[in-house]
Design a protein around this motif. Structure first.
Motif, PDB file in Angstrom:
ATOM      1  N   ARG A   1       0.435  -3.163  -8.439  1.00 20.62           N
ATOM      2  CA  ARG A   1       1.511  -2.156  -7.690  1.00 20.62           C
ATOM      3  C   ARG A   1       0.965  -0.703  -8.481  1.00 20.62           C
ATOM      4  O   ARG A   1       0.811   0.330  -7.763  1.00 20.62           O
ATOM      5  CB  ARG A   1       3.008  -2.455  -8.141  1.00 20.62           C
ATOM      6  CG  ARG A   1       3.934  -1.316  -7.911  1.00 20.62           C
ATOM      7  CD  ARG A   1       5.355  -1.732  -8.570  1.00 20.62           C
ATOM      8  NE  ARG A   1       6.099  -0.451  -8.441  1.00 20.62           N
ATOM      9  CZ  ARG A   1       7.076  -0.043  -7.563  1.00 20.62           C
ATOM     10  NH1 ARG A   1       7.241  -0.753  -6.605  1.00 20.62           N
ATOM     11  NH2 ARG A   1       7.775   1.032  -7.773  1.00 20.62           N
TER      12      ARG A   1
ATOM     13  N   ILE B   1      -2.205   0.832  -7.418  1.00 22.57           N
ATOM     14  CA  ILE B   1      -2.278   1.294  -6.153  1.00 22.57           C
ATOM     15  C   ILE B   1      -1.479   2.608  -6.176  1.00 22.57           C
ATOM     16  O   ILE B   1      -1.988   3.860  -5.710  1.00 22.57           O
ATOM     17  CB  ILE B   1      -1.291   0.249  -5.069  1.00 22.57           C
ATOM     18  CG1 ILE B   1      -2.234  -0.784  -4.568  1.00 22.57           C
ATOM     19  CG2 ILE B   1      -1.113   1.431  -3.985  1.00 22.57           C
ATOM     20  CD1 ILE B   1      -1.601  -1.898  -3.674  1.00 22.57           C
TER      21      ILE B   1
ATOM     22  N   ARG C   1       0.536  -6.689  -0.209  1.00 20.28           N
ATOM     23  CA  ARG C   1       0.065  -6.049   0.776  1.00 20.28           C
ATOM     24  C   ARG C   1       0.238  -6.594   2.158  1.00 20.28           C
ATOM     25  O   ARG C   1       0.010  -7.788   2.186  1.00 20.28           O
ATOM     26  CB  ARG C   1      -1.389  -5.690   0.614  1.00 20.28           C
ATOM     27  CG  ARG C   1      -1.419  -4.383  -0.641  1.00 20.28           C
ATOM     28  CD  ARG C   1      -3.090  -4.310  -0.978  1.00 20.28           C
ATOM     29  NE  ARG C   1      -3.306  -5.591  -1.718  1.00 20.28           N
ATOM     30  CZ  ARG C   1      -4.771  -5.711  -1.839  1.00 20.28           C
ATOM     31  NH1 ARG C   1      -5.765  -4.996  -1.625  1.00 20.28           N
ATOM     32  NH2 ARG C   1      -5.240  -6.832  -2.610  1.00 20.28           N
TER      33      ARG C   1
ATOM     34  N   ASP D   1       0.869  -1.229   0.052  1.00 21.85           N
ATOM     35  CA  ASP D   1       0.056   0.032  -0.074  1.00 21.85           C
ATOM     36  C   ASP D   1       0.863   1.300   0.024  1.00 21.85           C
ATOM     37  O   ASP D   1       0.247   2.291  -0.534  1.00 21.85           O
ATOM     38  CB  ASP D   1      -1.089  -0.006   1.191  1.00 21.85           C
ATOM     39  CG  ASP D   1      -2.118  -0.974   0.905  1.00 21.85           C
ATOM     40  OD1 ASP D   1      -2.838  -0.417  -0.056  1.00 21.85           O
ATOM     41  OD2 ASP D   1      -2.355  -1.841   1.464  1.00 21.85           O
ATOM     42  N   TYR D   2       2.011   1.359   0.605  1.00 18.11           N
ATOM     43  CA  TYR D   2       2.978   2.675   0.678  1.00 18.11           C
ATOM     44  C   TYR D   2       4.312   2.112   0.021  1.00 18.11           C
ATOM     45  O   TYR D   2       4.964   2.886  -0.438  1.00 18.11           O
ATOM     46  CB  TYR D   2       3.197   2.706   2.146  1.00 18.11           C
ATOM     47  CG  TYR D   2       1.975   3.387   2.856  1.00 18.11           C
ATOM     48  CD1 TYR D   2       1.596   4.543   2.558  1.00 18.11           C
ATOM     49  CD2 TYR D   2       1.121   2.332   3.585  1.00 18.11           C
ATOM     50  CE1 TYR D   2       0.334   4.952   3.437  1.00 18.11           C
ATOM     51  CE2 TYR D   2      -0.023   2.902   4.316  1.00 18.11           C
ATOM     52  CZ  TYR D   2      -0.332   4.298   4.123  1.00 18.11           C
ATOM     53  OH  TYR D   2      -1.331   4.751   4.992  1.00 18.11           O
TER      54      TYR D   2
ATOM     55  N   VAL E   1      -3.903   4.102  -1.831  1.00 17.93           N
ATOM     56  CA  VAL E   1      -3.830   2.924  -0.853  1.00 17.93           C
ATOM     57  C   VAL E   1      -5.319   1.995  -1.035  1.00 17.93           C
ATOM     58  O   VAL E   1      -6.104   2.596  -1.185  1.00 17.93           O
ATOM     59  CB  VAL E   1      -3.476   3.253   0.776  1.00 17.93           C
ATOM     60  CG1 VAL E   1      -1.947   3.883   0.666  1.00 17.93           C
ATOM     61  CG2 VAL E   1      -4.743   4.182   1.003  1.00 17.93           C
ATOM     62  N   THR E   2      -4.847   0.773  -0.623  1.00 17.55           N
ATOM     63  CA  THR E   2      -6.156  -0.004  -0.798  1.00 17.55           C
ATOM     64  C   THR E   2      -7.217  -0.001   0.550  1.00 17.55           C
ATOM     65  O   THR E   2      -8.146  -0.805   0.836  1.00 17.55           O
ATOM     66  CB  THR E   2      -5.922  -1.413  -1.338  1.00 17.55           C
ATOM     67  OG1 THR E   2      -5.151  -1.962  -0.292  1.00 17.55           O
ATOM     68  CG2 THR E   2      -5.398  -1.347  -2.612  1.00 17.55           C
ATOM     69  N   ILE E   3      -6.712   0.741   1.604  1.00 20.89           N
ATOM     70  CA  ILE E   3      -7.290   0.703   2.859  1.00 20.89           C
ATOM     71  C   ILE E   3      -7.819   2.027   3.173  1.00 20.89           C
ATOM     72  O   ILE E   3      -7.619   3.170   2.463  1.00 20.89           O
ATOM     73  CB  ILE E   3      -6.224   0.340   3.937  1.00 20.89           C
ATOM     74  CG1 ILE E   3      -4.965   1.342   3.671  1.00 20.89           C
ATOM     75  CG2 ILE E   3      -5.726  -1.038   3.802  1.00 20.89           C
ATOM     76  CD1 ILE E   3      -3.915   1.223   4.959  1.00 20.89           C
TER      77      ILE E   3
END
Lengths: 551, 104
Positions: free
Chosen positions: B88, B91, A426, A418-419, B96-98
């Motif tokens: 990748r 994203i 993930r 995610d980062y 972000v996926t959250i």
């Protein structure tokens, strides 16, 4: 708390101005990215997927309330209102602009915070037990020695261009909360049979692509020999460590290839030449450092005050107290862990509002001091037991009183794909799903101590190798898969976990972990046999069978 | 580290050049107008290794404007709309996926 002297403040402030000039030259084109990269890394600035990431050091995990408020300020003013506490007592901001970084650093410098030793091939932020100075039975406060090493290694020219990064961790308790056996140098402060205080020195531990548990290179080194001895280790590493292959550059590879005996002989030879040099530490140096640590003046307070007796009738308070409150060396006081692992939340994240609120609570209940642990939780180290009920209510209101410390949902996780620009998969969504699966406190308590660690790539920032259950994200044909290891641990009995079988797809991970936990509950010899002990007793086969029999 | 230009370029489908903007780090894509855009739909599409090398060379030359330029796959199967070609890049493009701790 440690109070920086004029020299420290000068170094930090000069560093800010130096970096301000470097950023200015970079943005004007005077410096190319190739020229600038090392300079930014030396100030904790990485480039990640979406933005720059700014890593700030919290040496040996100690923060004042003033410092925590300033971190909140940086999160709010320069980032997106939150920060991420890491597995090495740092905090990371994920969305910071390069052009604003000098101002952020300047704001931090005003309260003695910096980003030195958070990146680059140098000695990194010296980490320690988050309960240092307050844990019952501790030999002495290991932060004195952490601070000595911090001062000695900071900007040390010989340690600024090592073959690869280099990490110290120090503990002074029997139970290792600092994971010293998975650091380049691990130091265990203890008393020998003659009653003298000194260090067991371990070397060559580390995780990443090639995990190793540190080996004892010298069973006892007196405190006054500490600097000369670690310098001897670093010199041998600097001389023989490989610079031609990044994957073989860490000291653990050198120790492994030379063998600990030969490596130890090399270090001993080097050490004997410098042992009685200026590196021999005079007692006055330690006395001076010790004098710059301020300690609370504890009152004489009862162990079981009326406030605590009354609150014991509340099952929610009792669940939290049993889980998150630990004994303190001073009677009538306690160490309180603040869980940054809410159900469904990203492990280790705290919002600016939470940080401000925690700083206020630290002022009110913990002599203005906060600790950061490598498990990505915070702690208030000096709480009067009579204040526990009021503190709990306040912590609960801001979402940091989840009673899951050391339980299955107290998950260590790296930022993952995610980062992170290095990640293959993930980590955070996996952790979030697992916290939901194990949200029920009674179930989690029944399971008992169980550490799940998740890394999104082989670099192992999430310490998956030493998780009781380790989860490693890999990429296969463009899809996220996860390798599962069990039986790892990061404490005084540290071990690297064992792979149970083929990697499983993203959507199956939580089910697999549930299967492993269910197998453990069925297999454990008695309710207090910990998961890792069951794995040690039975090996991985029963768990492997359970996971793969139907997959 | 080996420069992207020194690496053998092999692409298996439509691709773009992506990087991060130097002053603030945000994700950007190289456009046909020899500039950068924060919108993937503005990206110049390359289909051969030679095209990719030429666009990458041009992108890397802008060292002040962007850092870390590289070739990324895209998917054009949705009526020609440019979509990221792997997780990748998805994203990087979509975020972000959250849920972030503090909503943006």
């Amino acid at each position: 708390m440690y109070a920086y002297d004029e020299l420290d403040r000068t170094i930090i402030n000069e560093r800010v101005e130096e970096f301000r000039d470097q950023v200015k030259r970079r943005l004007s084109g005077e410096l190319t990215e190739d020229e600038f990269k090392m300079l930014r890394l030396q100030n904790g600035v990485y480039l990640q997927l979406h933005a720059y990431m700014f890593r700030v050091a919290i040496p040996y995990g100690t923060l004042s309330s003033e410092q925590l408020r300033r971190l909140a300020h940086v999160a709010r003013k320069y980032d997106r209102g939150y920060g991420h506490f890491t597995t090495r007592q740092n905090i990371q901001f994920n969305w910071i602009k390069l052009a604003e970084l000098p101002d952020a650093l300047a704001d931090l410098a005003e309260v003695g915070i910096h980003a030195m030793q958070t990146s680059g091939n140098n000695t990194r932020n010296v980490t320690s037990d988050q309960w240092a100075g307050v844990a019952p039975g501790e030999i002495e406060d290991p932060r004195i020695w952490s601070e000595l090493l911090r001062q000695y290694t900071t900007l040390h020219p010989e340690f600024s261009f090592l073959p690869r990064k280099f990490k110290f961790a120090i503990t002074a308790s029997d139970h290792d909360r600092a994971a010293i056996k998975v650091h380049d140098i691990g130091l265990r402060l203890y008393k020998n049979e003659a009653g003298e205080t000194g260090f067991e020195v371990l070397v060559g531990g580390g995780l990443g692509r090639t995990p190793f548990i540190g080996k004892t290179i010298k069973p006892f080194v007196h405190g006054h020999d500490l600097l000369s001895y670690v310098e001897a280790i670093l010199r041998v590493y600097n001389q023989y460590g490989r610079r031609d292959n990044i994957y073989k550059a860490r000291i653990k590879i050198l120790v492994h290839e030379l063998g600990i005996e030969k490596f130890a002989r090399e270090v001993e030879e080097e050490w004997l030449q410098m042992r009685d040099s200026a590196l021999a530490i005079d007692d006055s140096v330690i006395k001076d450092i010790r004098s710059r640590f301020t300690y609370p003046v504890y009152q004489k307070l009862p162990h079981m005050p009326d406030e605590l007796k009354q609150a014991a009738h509340d099952p929610h308070f009792e669940a939290w107290r049993r889980n998150s409150v630990a004994p303190h060396k001073a009677p009538g006081y306690a160490i309180v862990t603040l869980s940054l692992k809410p159900v469904g939340g990203p492990p280790g994240d705290a919002t600016a509002d939470q940080m401000d609120a925690i700083a206020d609570l630290a002022d009110r209940y913990s002599f203005g001091e906060i600790r950061v642990g490598h498990e990505q939780n915070l702690a208030l180290p000096h709480v009067a037991r009579r204040d526990l009920p009021a503190l709990w209510k306040a912590l609960d209101r801001i979402g940091v009183a989840t009673p899951n410390v050391n339980l299955v949902s107290d998950i260590i996780a790296c930022p993952g794909l995610d980062y992170c620009s290095l990640a293959n998969a993930r980590s955070i969504p996996i952790a979030q799903e697992l916290t939901r699966r194990f949200a029920d406190h009674d179930t989690a308590s029944l399971i008992g101590r169980l550490h799940i660690n998740i890394s999104g790539c082989i670099n192992a920032c999430g310490h998956h190798h030493v998780g009781h259950i380790g989860i490693l994200g890999v990429e296969k044909n463009g899809e996220e898969f996860y390798q599962i290891t069990i039986g790892g641990r990061a404490d005084e009995n540290a071990e690297v976990g064992t792979l149970i079988g083929p990697a499983v797809p993203y959507g199956d991970v939580a089910d697999v972990i549930e299967d492993i936990v269910e197998a453990y509950l069925a297999l454990r010899a008695r309710p207090d046999e910990l998961f890792v002990d069951t794995v040690k007793r039975l090996g991985v086969e029963p768990f492997k069978e359970r996971v793969y029999a139907t997959r | 580290m080996t420069s992207p230009l020194q690496q053998k370029i092999k692409i298996t489908g439509p691709s773009v050049i992506t990087a991060n903007r130097t002053w603030d780090g945000i994700v950007i894509w190289r456009t046909t107008a020899k500039g950068w855009s924060a919108d993937l739909s503005d990206a110049a599409i390359v289909r051969t290794a030679d095209e990719a090398r030429a666009l990458l060379t041009e992108s890397i030359a802008d060292d002040v404007g962007a850092i870390g330029a590289y070739i990324a796959p895209v998917d054009l199967r949705d009526a020609g709309a440019i979509k990221p070609g792997n997780l990748r890049e998805h994203i990087r493009s979509a975020g972000v996926t959250i849920d972030l701790p503090v909503p943006v």
